[in-house]
Scaffold this motif. Sequence first.
Motif, PDB file in Angstrom:
ATOM      1  N   GLY A  12      11.250  -3.460   4.822  1.00  0.00           N
ATOM      2  CA  GLY A  12      11.752  -4.175   3.191  1.00  0.00           C
ATOM      3  C   GLY A  12      10.697  -4.629   2.965  1.00  0.00           C
ATOM      4  O   GLY A  12      10.040  -4.510   2.126  1.00  0.00           O
ATOM      5  N   ALA A  13       8.940  -5.282   3.777  1.00  0.00           N
ATOM      6  CA  ALA A  13       8.503  -6.241   3.237  1.00  0.00           C
ATOM      7  C   ALA A  13       7.313  -4.451   2.224  1.00  0.00           C
ATOM      8  O   ALA A  13       6.832  -4.413   0.707  1.00  0.00           O
ATOM      9  CB  ALA A  13       7.239  -6.317   3.909  1.00  0.00           C
ATOM     10  N   THR A  14       7.593  -3.741   2.644  1.00  0.00           N
ATOM     11  CA  THR A  14       6.217  -2.518   2.413  1.00  0.00           C
ATOM     12  C   THR A  14       6.806  -2.032   1.201  1.00  0.00           C
ATOM     13  O   THR A  14       6.120  -1.646   0.407  1.00  0.00           O
ATOM     14  CB  THR A  14       5.687  -1.919   3.096  1.00  0.00           C
ATOM     15  OG1 THR A  14       5.481  -2.513   4.366  1.00  0.00           O
ATOM     16  CG2 THR A  14       5.469  -0.699   2.582  1.00  0.00           C
ATOM     17  N   ALA A  15       8.584  -1.141   0.574  1.00  0.00           N
ATOM     18  CA  ALA A  15       9.166  -1.637  -0.176  1.00  0.00           C
ATOM     19  C   ALA A  15       8.683  -2.437  -1.429  1.00  0.00           C
ATOM     20  O   ALA A  15       8.708  -2.043  -2.101  1.00  0.00           O
ATOM     21  CB  ALA A  15      11.303  -0.574   0.455  1.00  0.00           C
ATOM     22  N   ALA A  16       9.325  -3.291  -1.037  1.00  0.00           N
ATOM     23  CA  ALA A  16       9.479  -4.485  -2.238  1.00  0.00           C
ATOM     24  C   ALA A  16       7.445  -4.458  -3.150  1.00  0.00           C
ATOM     25  O   ALA A  16       7.761  -4.511  -3.843  1.00  0.00           O
ATOM     26  CB  ALA A  16       9.663  -6.159  -1.395  1.00  0.00           C
ATOM     27  N   HIS A  17       7.302  -4.750  -2.437  1.00  0.00           N
ATOM     28  CA  HIS A  17       5.312  -4.722  -2.529  1.00  0.00           C
ATOM     29  C   HIS A  17       5.266  -2.611  -3.203  1.00  0.00           C
ATOM     30  O   HIS A  17       4.911  -3.094  -4.390  1.00  0.00           O
ATOM     31  CB  HIS A  17       4.357  -4.618  -1.300  1.00  0.00           C
ATOM     32  CG  HIS A  17       3.193  -4.759  -1.885  1.00  0.00           C
ATOM     33  ND1 HIS A  17       1.812  -4.292  -1.516  1.00  0.00           N
ATOM     34  CD2 HIS A  17       2.781  -5.393  -3.913  1.00  0.00           C
ATOM     35  CE1 HIS A  17       0.742  -4.980  -2.334  1.00  0.00           C
ATOM     36  NE2 HIS A  17       1.627  -5.279  -3.410  1.00  0.00           N
TER      37      HIS A  17
END
Length: 310
Positions: A12-17
């Motif tokens: 999730g964090a990688t996708a958001a960034h």
Amino acid sequence: MKITVIGAGHVGATAAHRIAEMQLAKEIVLLDIIDGIPQGKALDMYESAPVSLFDARIYGTNDYKDTADSDIILITAGMARKPGMSREDLLMKNASIVKAVTDQVMLYSSNPIIIMVSNPLDIMTHVAYVRSKLPAERVIGMAGVLDSARFRSFIAEALDVSMRDVNAFVLGGHGDSMVPVVKYTNVAGIPLSELLPQDKIDALVERTRTGGAEIVNYLKDGSAYYAPAASAVEMIDAIVNDRRRILPCSALVNGKYGLDDVFIGVPVKLGKNGIVEIMEINLDEKELLELQQSAAIVSSNCNSLASLLA
């Protein structure tokens, strides 16, 4: 454009960034149940904006009210696989999580597009579809994009060629029953069968089917996240920019490939409203049988969740 990412773990964090850096939304919400984690990660991402040169606002939250009026909701929440676990081992635990997540996001967004990443992927897409009551074209699973990326990377490595020139389709369920379609796999238009002997092709197919487990075994505690996040964002880019990309995704199939009422990986055309069209390509008898067998596994698992989803 407002995009919400549910789950502030690695995927999730990688996708958001990545969404922020590609400037796919003006507002990005990162939600997680653990207090402080989405807030801290979102702030860290936002502070990278002057270097990466994006203007999107990124918010971290534990409150679903902050997801209100989202255009796209990317669901990554759930337990990750551990060594020795299959995607199906996660079935009941993650089905309960995805059910709760879907119920919450639909309280605040009336007509979003949901993209599912949580495993077992095809089954969790079914859960989100049933609970959201959205049109089928607006509930999509990230399956074949990732599996095809893995297949393409292994082919590029084996042939020592650029990734840009490798095209491949992996269909079926996102698991050990996936169906890499070799006859639609080529390098700069040259069929793979003209470049590699059958035994090496078979080895690449098998490595693709176990690609997720290979990473889990290396990490010991956790699973892949760079490639899954990149694959999900490729789908988001196709939707946000109405690109009409043809990508292999988990979609509700009715009447094509001899299948009915099952989410399974097939080629779809993605545009601003989600799935524009499910493409029915010509499969040989063996490939079609494998696709149908893969779908039967998904259907069986979905049927076992009937009482949970009622």
